[in-house]
Design an enzyme around this catalytic site. Sequence first.
Site, PDB file in Angstrom:
ATOM      1  N   ARG A 101       3.959   7.246  -8.436  1.00 31.62           N
ATOM      2  CA  ARG A 101       2.630   7.809  -8.631  1.00 31.62           C
ATOM      3  C   ARG A 101       2.705   8.958  -9.632  1.00 31.62           C
ATOM      4  NH1 ARG A 101      -0.290   9.790  -4.197  1.00 31.62           N
ATOM      5  NH2 ARG A 101       1.588  10.284  -3.055  1.00 31.62           N
ATOM      6  N   LYS A 105      11.565  11.759   1.374  1.00 34.87           N
ATOM      7  CA  LYS A 105      10.859  10.518   1.017  1.00 34.87           C
ATOM      8  C   LYS A 105      11.757   9.295   1.215  1.00 34.87           C
ATOM      9  CE  LYS A 105       7.681   8.815  -2.357  1.00 34.87           C
ATOM     10  NZ  LYS A 105       6.468   9.283  -3.017  1.00 34.87           N
ATOM     11  N   ARG A 134       3.477  24.287   3.611  1.00 32.57           N
ATOM     12  CA  ARG A 134       3.709  25.690   3.245  1.00 32.57           C
ATOM     13  C   ARG A 134       4.668  26.292   4.243  1.00 32.57           C
ATOM     14  NH1 ARG A 134       1.407  28.054  -0.317  1.00 32.57           N
ATOM     15  NH2 ARG A 134       1.228  30.073   0.698  1.00 32.57           N
TER      16      ARG A 134
HETATM   17  C1  BTN Z   1       5.355   6.810  -5.300  1.00 34.22           C
HETATM   18  O1  BTN Z   1       5.544   7.533  -6.289  1.00 34.22           O
HETATM   19  O2  BTN Z   1       5.386   7.283  -4.161  1.00 34.22           O
HETATM   20  C2  BTN Z   1       5.099   5.336  -5.475  1.00 34.22           C
HETATM   21  C3  BTN Z   1       6.356   4.565  -5.726  1.00 34.22           C
HETATM   22  C4  BTN Z   1       6.122   3.078  -5.843  1.00 34.22           C
HETATM   23  C5  BTN Z   1       7.366   2.325  -6.255  1.00 34.22           C
HETATM   24  C6  BTN Z   1       7.166   0.843  -6.218  1.00 34.22           C
HETATM   25  S1  BTN Z   1       8.682  -0.054  -6.438  1.00 34.22           S
HETATM   26  C7  BTN Z   1       7.788  -1.541  -6.577  1.00 34.22           C
HETATM   27  C8  BTN Z   1       6.564  -1.221  -7.407  1.00 34.22           C
HETATM   28  N1  BTN Z   1       6.875  -1.314  -8.818  1.00 34.22           N
HETATM   29  C9  BTN Z   1       6.791  -0.137  -9.429  1.00 34.22           C
HETATM   30  O3  BTN Z   1       7.016   0.053 -10.645  1.00 34.22           O
HETATM   31  N2  BTN Z   1       6.421   0.792  -8.553  1.00 34.22           N
HETATM   32  C10 BTN Z   1       6.220   0.264  -7.236  1.00 34.22           C
END
Ligand code: BTN
Length: 357
Positions: A145, A210, A344
């Site tokens: 994201r 994460k 926080r």
């Molecule tokens: C995030 O940043 O939290 C989202 C990550 C999403 C990763 C997945 S892997 C499969 C799909 N292909 C990508 O390029 N991104 C998503």
Amino acid sequence: MHPAMCWRCALASSGTASVGSRLGERERALLERLEDGRFHSGEELGRGLGISRTAIWNALQRIRRAGVSVHAVRGRGYRLARPLELLREDRVRAALTQDGTVLVPVVDILPEVDSTNEYLKRLAFGGARSGTACLAEWQTCGRGRRGREWVSPFGANVYLSLLWRFSEGTAALGSLSLAAAVAVKRALDESAGGGVELKWPNDVQWHGRKLAGILLELGGEADGPCYVVAGVGINVAMPESRAADIGQPWADLRELAGQVSRSALAGRLLYHLGQVFYEFERRGFAPFRAEWESADAYRNAPVVLTCGSSRRYGIARGIGEDGSLLLEQDGETRRFQSGEVSLRSPASVTSDGIACD
Ligand code: BTN
């Protein structure tokens, strides 16, 4: 250049899948022989695959370029430096079950792809049916994201996407990403036996680190036929060599659950995503709200919500029926549709919940 090539299609489409730098059927066959972790001589591998030792060496170079470390020892041959379980269609399908196959009938397994989301968006544009999924061993351009990279080394984690078509328009899909997080949590709970938490809107965490990420991309009309490509990345066994590339605290499933079959996990994840999207189409977010809230990592915690250059401090009070974040500020609870939440430190919050920096 083909942006992606399927193991099965690689030979069928070109007959020379292993020419150039891309991974194809030949590399797959070689990796299947090396998967047992033992030494195999170049001669034995060449004989088994019906190709010369030079061709074996070339294929090994392509495998190494994909980031897979292969030891070569004179007199003994080649051996993988670390264990590998390749994705297997039969195992994915077994975990998806027959019920799941009704909702997710197509699963493409790719040796390498730029991004599974990009791959499915291209298929969606070409008219691919709802319930088409793809899985990749390696993403050369995995996306997270907010324009971030998603670290996607070969054979280590789960990278998959699912295409789903909706008839009500993208405007009705605001809370779909939270429902997708519920599906990911269900699949992870089956593998890891609980302890997985959600951070609004759809981060999947373990002890504040994460574990998985979800990237939803929408196309089509705001109030008519539209589609979503839901991409999910789950850290299963992240190699230490890539840890420094991840710009945030992370966890992998190996820590929680030991060795996990990526194929089985991917199959279960597709099963749950299919069920959740099917249900969401009929009943919206309501059936998933309580489940999301029961896994809320930040409920009643002091948080900051960052949206562009604005920062709002308050106490997280769960989510609304539309999936919005409920943030209590100065005794009043407000709803927010977007932004990034972070915890926080208690030291920066006064006893009545007001941030003091
Ligand atoms: C995030 O940043 O939290 C989202 C990550 C999403 C990763 C997945 S892997 C499969 C799909 N292909 C990508 O390029 N991104 C998503």
